[in-house]
Design a protein around this motif. Structure first.
Motif, mmCIF file in Angstrom:
data_model
loop_
_atom_site.group_PDB
_atom_site.id
_atom_site.type_symbol
_atom_site.label_atom_id
_atom_site.label_comp_id
_atom_site.label_asym_id
_atom_site.label_seq_id
_atom_site.Cartn_x
_atom_site.Cartn_y
_atom_site.Cartn_z
ATOM 1 N N ASP A 114 -3.468 4.754 3.685
ATOM 2 C CA ASP A 114 -2.099 4.503 4.142
ATOM 3 C C ASP A 114 -1.415 5.735 4.720
ATOM 4 O O ASP A 114 -0.389 5.621 5.393
ATOM 5 C CB ASP A 114 -1.251 3.873 3.032
ATOM 6 C CG ASP A 114 -1.007 4.783 1.834
ATOM 7 O OD1 ASP A 114 -1.166 6.018 1.960
ATOM 8 O OD2 ASP A 114 -0.651 4.255 0.755
ATOM 9 N N LEU A 124 -6.278 1.588 1.132
ATOM 10 C CA LEU A 124 -5.936 0.252 1.608
ATOM 11 C C LEU A 124 -7.238 -0.529 1.756
ATOM 12 O O LEU A 124 -8.309 0.055 1.937
ATOM 13 C CB LEU A 124 -5.246 0.309 2.974
ATOM 14 C CG LEU A 124 -3.887 0.980 3.089
ATOM 15 C CD1 LEU A 124 -3.492 1.076 4.563
ATOM 16 C CD2 LEU A 124 -2.835 0.192 2.314
ATOM 17 N N TYR A 144 -4.355 -5.240 6.859
ATOM 18 C CA TYR A 144 -4.616 -4.780 5.500
ATOM 19 C C TYR A 144 -3.924 -5.665 4.475
ATOM 20 O O TYR A 144 -2.794 -6.120 4.686
ATOM 21 C CB TYR A 144 -4.167 -3.317 5.352
ATOM 22 C CG TYR A 144 -5.030 -2.398 6.171
ATOM 23 C CD1 TYR A 144 -6.210 -1.893 5.648
ATOM 24 C CD2 TYR A 144 -4.697 -2.092 7.484
ATOM 25 C CE1 TYR A 144 -7.041 -1.090 6.406
ATOM 26 C CE2 TYR A 144 -5.523 -1.283 8.252
ATOM 27 C CZ TYR A 144 -6.692 -0.783 7.706
ATOM 28 O OH TYR A 144 -7.517 0.001 8.462
ATOM 29 N N LEU A 145 -4.636 -5.953 3.395
ATOM 30 C CA LEU A 145 -4.098 -6.807 2.346
ATOM 31 C C LEU A 145 -2.972 -6.095 1.614
ATOM 32 O O LEU A 145 -3.062 -4.902 1.325
ATOM 33 C CB LEU A 145 -5.218 -7.176 1.365
ATOM 34 C CG LEU A 145 -6.367 -7.996 1.976
ATOM 35 C CD1 LEU A 145 -7.549 -8.033 1.020
ATOM 36 C CD2 LEU A 145 -5.894 -9.396 2.328
ATOM 37 N N GLY A 146 -1.944 -6.842 1.282
ATOM 38 C CA GLY A 146 -0.741 -6.239 0.704
ATOM 39 C C GLY A 146 -0.785 -6.077 -0.798
ATOM 40 O O GLY A 146 0.175 -6.449 -1.501
ATOM 41 N N THR A 148 -0.163 -4.400 -4.140
ATOM 42 C CA THR A 148 0.870 -3.446 -4.544
ATOM 43 C C THR A 148 0.248 -2.130 -5.007
ATOM 44 O O THR A 148 -0.636 -2.111 -5.871
ATOM 45 C CB THR A 148 1.717 -4.034 -5.683
ATOM 46 O OG1 THR A 148 2.289 -5.268 -5.241
ATOM 47 C CG2 THR A 148 2.829 -3.076 -6.082
ATOM 48 N N TRP A 149 0.691 -1.034 -4.424
ATOM 49 C CA TRP A 149 0.227 0.287 -4.851
ATOM 50 C C TRP A 149 0.698 0.544 -6.283
ATOM 51 O O TRP A 149 1.849 0.310 -6.631
ATOM 52 C CB TRP A 149 0.788 1.364 -3.925
ATOM 53 C CG TRP A 149 0.303 2.755 -4.207
ATOM 54 C CD1 TRP A 149 -0.735 3.393 -3.615
ATOM 55 C CD2 TRP A 149 0.856 3.693 -5.155
ATOM 56 N NE1 TRP A 149 -0.889 4.669 -4.118
ATOM 57 C CE2 TRP A 149 0.078 4.885 -5.082
ATOM 58 C CE3 TRP A 149 1.917 3.642 -6.062
ATOM 59 C CZ2 TRP A 149 0.332 6.001 -5.863
ATOM 60 C CZ3 TRP A 149 2.159 4.759 -6.853
ATOM 61 C CH2 TRP A 149 1.378 5.915 -6.746
ATOM 62 N N ASP A 194 -5.055 -13.110 2.674
ATOM 63 C CA ASP A 194 -3.769 -12.757 2.081
ATOM 64 C C ASP A 194 -3.929 -12.655 0.568
ATOM 65 O O ASP A 194 -4.877 -13.196 -0.019
ATOM 66 C CB ASP A 194 -2.715 -13.814 2.438
ATOM 67 C CG ASP A 194 -1.300 -13.376 2.099
ATOM 68 O OD1 ASP A 194 -1.080 -12.149 1.962
ATOM 69 O OD2 ASP A 194 -0.419 -14.242 1.961
ATOM 70 N N PRO A 198 0.591 -10.059 -5.129
ATOM 71 C CA PRO A 198 0.107 -8.715 -4.807
ATOM 72 C C PRO A 198 0.014 -7.750 -5.980
ATOM 73 O O PRO A 198 -0.664 -6.728 -5.882
ATOM 74 C CB PRO A 198 1.100 -8.217 -3.765
ATOM 75 C CG PRO A 198 2.310 -9.071 -3.912
ATOM 76 C CD PRO A 198 1.813 -10.397 -4.374
#
Length: 352
Positions: A114, A124, A144-146, A148-149, A194, A198
């Motif tokens: 990222d 990512l 890129y799949l979302g 959550t960081w 998707d 997330p």
């Protein structure tokens, strides 16, 4: 793949490693796919239409080799997988390919970065689709799949476990994770493009010792069990210091501290993974050794599994280093494979 040195590994691995014996990688005709830039973290699949094998590997926007047989000869394609598909990361920033066939489409999951968080925690995972597997054919519009960081995981080293409704598994599951709190998986949408929840990652395996050195998972369902393969140890000849001259990079001295292939299993895809001795792989440092350094094979890992008719069973594929070349400055990485025997309920590397 995470890039840090470490000094420890799973309890009991060193003793097992010295006592174990494995066959060499199966012989390959012609040039064995491999170089410092082309065979880390292999992804392998056979095309349904004509049986052609595609071997995707990390560098240069995913270098591609093809063959009609696992035994070769293999040909390096003139174009890499994503050669005509630039994205915001720019060229050369994609890796750890994972290839799957679901509902008449081929899916490619791969690493990205990222550029926002610190370099060892900015992963990512991208996804692309193709109907042919050919370089340049990939549609990367899904991006890129979302996921959550979070501090607890690295969003790296993707692997797919397709839904298995006969076992009550209602969603496709994306596996990921490198170092930190280990290996996770998270549900994907039906079109695999998707992440509906997330922050819904489940922790599957963790090494509480040292630098928490597990990564590169591969999820695999076989004969009533969900198997979780992963790599443990130092992947590569490097110091961990990004600004240090490459001539100063080195391997750990002990073969037990470099990459090796481990496995856990469970009857459920998102929990309950244990090793052959019954140790929890989440909170008991569990993991059964499948393949480690032996003979002239050094640091095998980055593995995957493929059911293949050519050998009449399951293939374990991986990268490795030729041991007597490991101290060269430009150490080459090679592609290798062996057959797996599941007759005991646990995978064992055997000769074909």
């Amino acid at each position: 793949m995470h890039r840090q040195t470490f000094t420890t590994t799973f309890l009991g691995v060193l003793a097992t490693l010295t006592a174990a014996s494995w066959p060499n990688p199966e012989a390959i005709q012609g040039t064995i796919p491999g170089s410092i830039n082309s065979t880390l973290d292999p992804g392998l699949i056979r095309r349904k239409s004509d049986g052609k094998l595609f071997l995707y590997t990390t560098p240069n926007d995913l270098t591609v080799f093809t063959s009609s047989s696992l035994y070769g000869p293999w040909t390096e394609e003139p174009n890499t997988a994503l050669y005509n598909h630039g994205d915001a990361l720019g060229p050369g920033n994609h890796g750890a390919p994972s290839l799957h066939h679901v509902d008449d489409l081929y899916y490619l999951f791969y690493n990205g970065h990222d550029g926002v968080h610190e370099s060892n925690h900015d992963g990512l995972i991208g996804v692309a689709t193709s109907s042919t597997l050919e370089p340049g054919s990939w549609d990367i519009s899904a991006g890129y799949l979302g996921i959550t960081w979070m501090e607890k995981y690295n969003i790296l080293d993707p692997t797919l476990l397709p839904k298995n409704e006969s076992r009550g598994q209602q969603s496709h599951l994306l596996g990921f994770g490198s170092y930190r709190n280990g290996i996770f998986n998270i549900p994907l949408s039906d079109d695999l493009l998707d992440v509906p929840a997330p922050n819904g990652g489940n922790n599957l395996a963790y090494n509480s010792t040292g630098r928490h050195d597990i990564e590169g998972s591969y999820q695999f369902y076989h004969n009533g069990w969900y198997y979780l393969f992963f790599s443990s140890g130092e992947c590569c000849k490097r110091s961990g210091e990004a600004d240090q001259d490459a001539s100063q990079w080195h391997w750990p001295e002990n073969a037990g501290n470099v990459y090796k292939v481990m496995v856990c299993r469970s009857e459920e895809p998102r929990e309950g993974f244990v090793d052959r001795e019954g140790r929890s792989c989440l909170d008991g440092n569990g993991g059964t050794l499948v393949l480690g350094t032996h003979g002239n094979v050094w640091a095998p890992g980055g593995q995957g599994a493929l059911v293949d008719e050519e050998v009449g069973g399951v293939v374990l594929y991986y990268h490795y280093v030729v041991a007597d070349q490991r101290d060269e400055q430009d150490v080459p990485y090679r592609f290798g494979w062996n057959k797996l025997d599941f007759s005991s309920g646990w995978p064992a590397v055997v000769s074909v």
